[in-house]
Design a protein around this motif. Structure first.
Motif, PDB file in Angstrom:
ATOM      1  N   LEU A  55      -7.586  60.146 -20.327  1.00 57.23           N
ATOM      2  CA  LEU A  55      -6.668  60.821 -19.409  1.00 57.23           C
ATOM      3  C   LEU A  55      -5.744  61.772 -20.169  1.00 57.23           C
ATOM      4  O   LEU A  55      -5.522  62.911 -19.744  1.00 57.23           O
ATOM      5  N   MET A  56      -5.203  61.309 -21.301  1.00 56.62           N
ATOM      6  CA  MET A  56      -4.340  62.168 -22.094  1.00 56.62           C
ATOM      7  C   MET A  56      -5.104  63.385 -22.603  1.00 56.62           C
ATOM      8  O   MET A  56      -4.630  64.527 -22.512  1.00 56.62           O
ATOM      9  N   SER A  57      -6.315  63.159 -23.105  1.00 62.07           N
ATOM     10  CA  SER A  57      -7.096  64.251 -23.676  1.00 62.07           C
ATOM     11  C   SER A  57      -7.525  65.250 -22.611  1.00 62.07           C
ATOM     12  O   SER A  57      -7.512  66.465 -22.846  1.00 62.07           O
ATOM     13  N   GLY A  58      -7.895  64.750 -21.424  1.00 64.46           N
ATOM     14  CA  GLY A  58      -8.362  65.641 -20.377  1.00 64.46           C
ATOM     15  C   GLY A  58      -7.251  66.435 -19.721  1.00 64.46           C
ATOM     16  O   GLY A  58      -7.437  67.604 -19.362  1.00 64.46           O
ATOM     17  N   LEU A  59      -6.086  65.812 -19.544  1.00 63.71           N
ATOM     18  CA  LEU A  59      -4.979  66.475 -18.856  1.00 63.71           C
ATOM     19  C   LEU A  59      -4.141  67.337 -19.789  1.00 63.71           C
ATOM     20  O   LEU A  59      -3.711  68.428 -19.422  1.00 63.71           O
ATOM     21  N   VAL A  60      -3.900  66.847 -21.006  1.00 58.09           N
ATOM     22  CA  VAL A  60      -3.100  67.615 -21.962  1.00 58.09           C
ATOM     23  C   VAL A  60      -3.958  68.687 -22.629  1.00 58.09           C
ATOM     24  O   VAL A  60      -3.579  69.850 -22.702  1.00 58.09           O
ATOM     25  N   PHE A  61      -5.123  68.296 -23.119  1.00 57.61           N
ATOM     26  CA  PHE A  61      -6.081  69.216 -23.747  1.00 57.61           C
ATOM     27  C   PHE A  61      -5.396  70.113 -24.764  1.00 57.61           C
ATOM     28  O   PHE A  61      -5.471  71.338 -24.687  1.00 57.61           O
ATOM     29  N   ALA A  62      -4.697  69.497 -25.680  1.00 62.13           N
ATOM     30  CA  ALA A  62      -3.994  70.236 -26.724  1.00 62.13           C
ATOM     31  C   ALA A  62      -3.882  69.323 -27.937  1.00 62.13           C
ATOM     32  O   ALA A  62      -2.998  68.468 -28.000  1.00 62.13           O
ATOM     33  N   GLY A  63      -4.802  69.499 -28.889  1.00 64.13           N
ATOM     34  CA  GLY A  63      -4.908  68.564 -29.990  1.00 64.13           C
ATOM     35  C   GLY A  63      -3.646  68.413 -30.812  1.00 64.13           C
ATOM     36  O   GLY A  63      -3.245  67.295 -31.148  1.00 64.13           O
ATOM     37  N   THR A  64      -3.000  69.527 -31.147  1.00 69.01           N
ATOM     38  CA  THR A  64      -1.794  69.448 -31.966  1.00 69.01           C
ATOM     39  C   THR A  64      -0.702  68.670 -31.255  1.00 69.01           C
ATOM     40  O   THR A  64      -0.013  67.835 -31.862  1.00 69.01           O
ATOM     41  N   SER A  65      -0.534  68.923 -29.965  1.00 67.39           N
ATOM     42  CA  SER A  65       0.475  68.207 -29.194  1.00 67.39           C
ATOM     43  C   SER A  65       0.158  66.720 -29.120  1.00 67.39           C
ATOM     44  O   SER A  65       1.055  65.877 -29.221  1.00 67.39           O
ATOM     45  N   GLY A 139     -14.467  85.269 -16.934  1.00 63.17           N
ATOM     46  CA  GLY A 139     -15.486  84.228 -16.997  1.00 63.17           C
ATOM     47  C   GLY A 139     -15.788  83.825 -18.432  1.00 63.17           C
ATOM     48  O   GLY A 139     -16.105  82.662 -18.710  1.00 63.17           O
ATOM     49  N   PHE A 140     -15.676  84.771 -19.346  1.00 62.34           N
ATOM     50  CA  PHE A 140     -15.885  84.486 -20.768  1.00 62.34           C
ATOM     51  C   PHE A 140     -14.885  83.448 -21.247  1.00 62.34           C
ATOM     52  O   PHE A 140     -15.244  82.485 -21.944  1.00 62.34           O
ATOM     53  N   LEU A 141     -13.621  83.614 -20.870  1.00 60.81           N
ATOM     54  CA  LEU A 141     -12.573  82.679 -21.277  1.00 60.81           C
ATOM     55  C   LEU A 141     -12.839  81.287 -20.736  1.00 60.81           C
ATOM     56  O   LEU A 141     -12.718  80.289 -21.452  1.00 60.81           O
ATOM     57  N   VAL A 142     -13.209  81.194 -19.460  1.00 63.31           N
ATOM     58  CA  VAL A 142     -13.451  79.889 -18.842  1.00 63.31           C
ATOM     59  C   VAL A 142     -14.687  79.226 -19.441  1.00 63.31           C
ATOM     60  O   VAL A 142     -14.691  78.020 -19.713  1.00 63.31           O
ATOM     61  N   GLY A 143     -15.753  80.000 -19.676  1.00 62.58           N
ATOM     62  CA  GLY A 143     -16.950  79.433 -20.284  1.00 62.58           C
ATOM     63  C   GLY A 143     -16.681  78.857 -21.654  1.00 62.58           C
ATOM     64  O   GLY A 143     -17.092  77.729 -21.967  1.00 62.58           O
ATOM     65  N   ALA A 144     -15.957  79.610 -22.475  1.00 61.70           N
ATOM     66  CA  ALA A 144     -15.615  79.130 -23.812  1.00 61.70           C
ATOM     67  C   ALA A 144     -14.723  77.892 -23.746  1.00 61.70           C
ATOM     68  O   ALA A 144     -14.925  76.909 -24.472  1.00 61.70           O
ATOM     69  N   SER A 145     -13.732  77.928 -22.855  1.00 60.79           N
ATOM     70  CA  SER A 145     -12.797  76.805 -22.738  1.00 60.79           C
ATOM     71  C   SER A 145     -13.479  75.546 -22.225  1.00 60.79           C
ATOM     72  O   SER A 145     -13.169  74.430 -22.669  1.00 60.79           O
ATOM     73  N   MET A 146     -14.412  75.689 -21.280  1.00 61.11           N
ATOM     74  CA  MET A 146     -15.093  74.524 -20.723  1.00 61.11           C
ATOM     75  C   MET A 146     -15.927  73.816 -21.783  1.00 61.11           C
ATOM     76  O   MET A 146     -15.960  72.580 -21.842  1.00 61.11           O
ATOM     77  N   VAL A 147     -16.617  74.587 -22.625  1.00 58.70           N
ATOM     78  CA  VAL A 147     -17.394  73.981 -23.709  1.00 58.70           C
ATOM     79  C   VAL A 147     -16.477  73.171 -24.611  1.00 58.70           C
ATOM     80  O   VAL A 147     -16.791  72.045 -25.010  1.00 58.70           O
ATOM     81  N   MET A 148     -15.319  73.743 -24.935  1.00 54.15           N
ATOM     82  CA  MET A 148     -14.378  73.057 -25.818  1.00 54.15           C
ATOM     83  C   MET A 148     -13.784  71.822 -25.149  1.00 54.15           C
ATOM     84  O   MET A 148     -13.557  70.799 -25.800  1.00 54.15           O
ATOM     85  N   TRP A 149     -13.537  71.889 -23.831  1.00 51.25           N
ATOM     86  CA  TRP A 149     -12.980  70.732 -23.120  1.00 51.25           C
ATOM     87  C   TRP A 149     -13.977  69.575 -23.101  1.00 51.25           C
ATOM     88  O   TRP A 149     -13.613  68.425 -23.356  1.00 51.25           O
ATOM     89  N   VAL A 150     -15.238  69.868 -22.791  1.00 56.43           N
ATOM     90  CA  VAL A 150     -16.265  68.813 -22.755  1.00 56.43           C
ATOM     91  C   VAL A 150     -16.422  68.188 -24.135  1.00 56.43           C
ATOM     92  O   VAL A 150     -16.473  66.961 -24.284  1.00 56.43           O
ATOM     93  N   ASN A 151     -16.493  69.019 -25.162  1.00 56.73           N
ATOM     94  CA  ASN A 151     -16.591  68.513 -26.527  1.00 56.73           C
ATOM     95  C   ASN A 151     -15.378  67.660 -26.884  1.00 56.73           C
ATOM     96  O   ASN A 151     -15.509  66.605 -27.514  1.00 56.73           O
ATOM     97  N   TRP A 152     -14.197  68.118 -26.485  1.00 49.32           N
ATOM     98  CA  TRP A 152     -12.961  67.394 -26.796  1.00 49.32           C
ATOM     99  C   TRP A 152     -12.966  66.008 -26.165  1.00 49.32           C
ATOM    100  O   TRP A 152     -12.618  65.012 -26.817  1.00 49.32           O
ATOM    101  N   MET A 153     -13.373  65.924 -24.914  1.00 53.98           N
ATOM    102  CA  MET A 153     -13.428  64.634 -24.231  1.00 53.98           C
ATOM    103  C   MET A 153     -14.428  63.701 -24.905  1.00 53.98           C
ATOM    104  O   MET A 153     -14.147  62.508 -25.133  1.00 53.98           O
ATOM    105  N   LEU A 154     -15.592  64.212 -25.237  1.00 59.49           N
ATOM    106  CA  LEU A 154     -16.619  63.385 -25.875  1.00 59.49           C
ATOM    107  C   LEU A 154     -16.158  62.879 -27.243  1.00 59.49           C
ATOM    108  O   LEU A 154     -16.333  61.705 -27.580  1.00 59.49           O
ATOM    109  N   MET A 155     -15.568  63.758 -28.031  1.00 58.97           N
ATOM    110  CA  MET A 155     -15.161  63.379 -29.383  1.00 58.97           C
ATOM    111  C   MET A 155     -13.964  62.422 -29.376  1.00 58.97           C
ATOM    112  O   MET A 155     -13.914  61.475 -30.162  1.00 58.97           O
ATOM    113  N   CYS A 156     -12.990  62.670 -28.495  1.00 59.67           N
ATOM    114  CA  CYS A 156     -11.849  61.751 -28.408  1.00 59.67           C
ATOM    115  C   CYS A 156     -12.307  60.369 -27.967  1.00 59.67           C
ATOM    116  O   CYS A 156     -11.851  59.350 -28.502  1.00 59.67           O
ATOM    117  N   GLY A 157     -13.211  60.335 -26.984  1.00 61.30           N
ATOM    118  CA  GLY A 157     -13.740  59.053 -26.526  1.00 61.30           C
ATOM    119  C   GLY A 157     -14.535  58.346 -27.614  1.00 61.30           C
ATOM    120  O   GLY A 157     -14.398  57.135 -27.827  1.00 61.30           O
TER     121      GLY A 157
END
Length: 241
Positions: A55-65, A139-157
């Motif tokens: 929940l923290m990783s998905g909602l905050v989505f900011a590694g440094t924070s 759309g470029f920004l959202v596509g790039a961000s979505m890949v990073m969000w999915v990866n972030w959730m998988l790696m944090c989990g």
């Protein structure tokens, strides 16, 4: 200029742009994997459950924070201090949104707020490179961000689930991942020697705040970002004149 070129110049949101963003983000995403693992392991060490970590990783989505907040974590949780720390660090997102104005200003509703909700440093850097190439497809920004969000959730989990099996001592090289991930942001936005002054100034201000003034996180980050940004803005205004 064709109608398609004019639309791209004004700003657009296309499926083709999203696909291009996904492809562009894959290389940076590989570099973010260790960072996500570190956050997951740190969350487990601080007593957060897997659900709380996700929940923290998905909602905050900011590694440094997240790293900063977890560093302050105690029982009971210092909610105000952690929230203030995250707020100060994420203030850098405000000038990022302004810089992406030519791309985002013509968006509305879920496209606009979704783009802003997913905005992270690495996706911002890739989008800046797109804008400098004359392309303004959100759309470029959202596509790039979505890949990073999915990866972030998988790696944090994954980091949380396997934390007990891969306990690492303080100072282990893998903890350099967070710094390396931030440094990788500089690559796609480097424009040459003219960028050295604001970048060096930002680094020197952060070092001064930490080493001389004795300020702890997140103030060195904020002072460096604001100082370097101000110098860069002054340079660009002078060049525009």
């Amino acid at each position: 200029m064709t109608q398609a070129e004019e639309k791209d110049r004004r700003g657009s949101f296309t499926a083709a742009g999203m696909k291009r963003g996904v492809r562009a983000a894959l290389a940076l995403t590989l570099g973010l994997m260790p960072f996500g693992l570190v956050v997951g392991m740190t969350a487990d060490a601080q007593g957060l459950s897997l659900l709380e970590t996700l929940l923290m990783s998905g909602l905050v989505f900011a590694g440094t924070s997240q790293v900063m907040a977890l560093g302050l974590w105690t029982e009971p949780a210092p909610i105000l201090a952690a929230a203030l720390t995250c707020l100060v660090i994420n203030l850098r997102m405000a000038p990022m949104g302004v810089a992406l104005g030519p791309v985002l200003d013509r968006l509305h509703g879920i496209r606009l707020w979704g783009s802003l909700a997913l905005l992270v440093d690495n996706a911002f850097a890739l989008m800046v490179a797109e804008m400098r190439a004359g392309r303004r497809d959100a759309g470029f920004l959202v596509g790039a961000s979505m890949v990073m969000w999915v990866n972030w959730m998988l790696m944090c989990g994954t980091g949380h689930v396997f934390a007990s099996a891969i306990r690492l001592p303080p100072g282990h090289p893998v903890f350099f991942a967070s710094l390396a991930a931030l440094m990788s942001v500089l690559v796609p936005i480097w424009r040459g020697a003219s960028d050295l002054l604001p970048w060096v100034a930002a680094g020197m201000l952060a070092l001064l705040a930490h080493g001389v003034l004795g300020l702890g996180a997140p103030w060195p980050v904020l002072l460096g970002a604001l100082g370097g940004g101000a110098i860069g803005a002054a340079r660009d205004l002078r060049a525009a004149r």
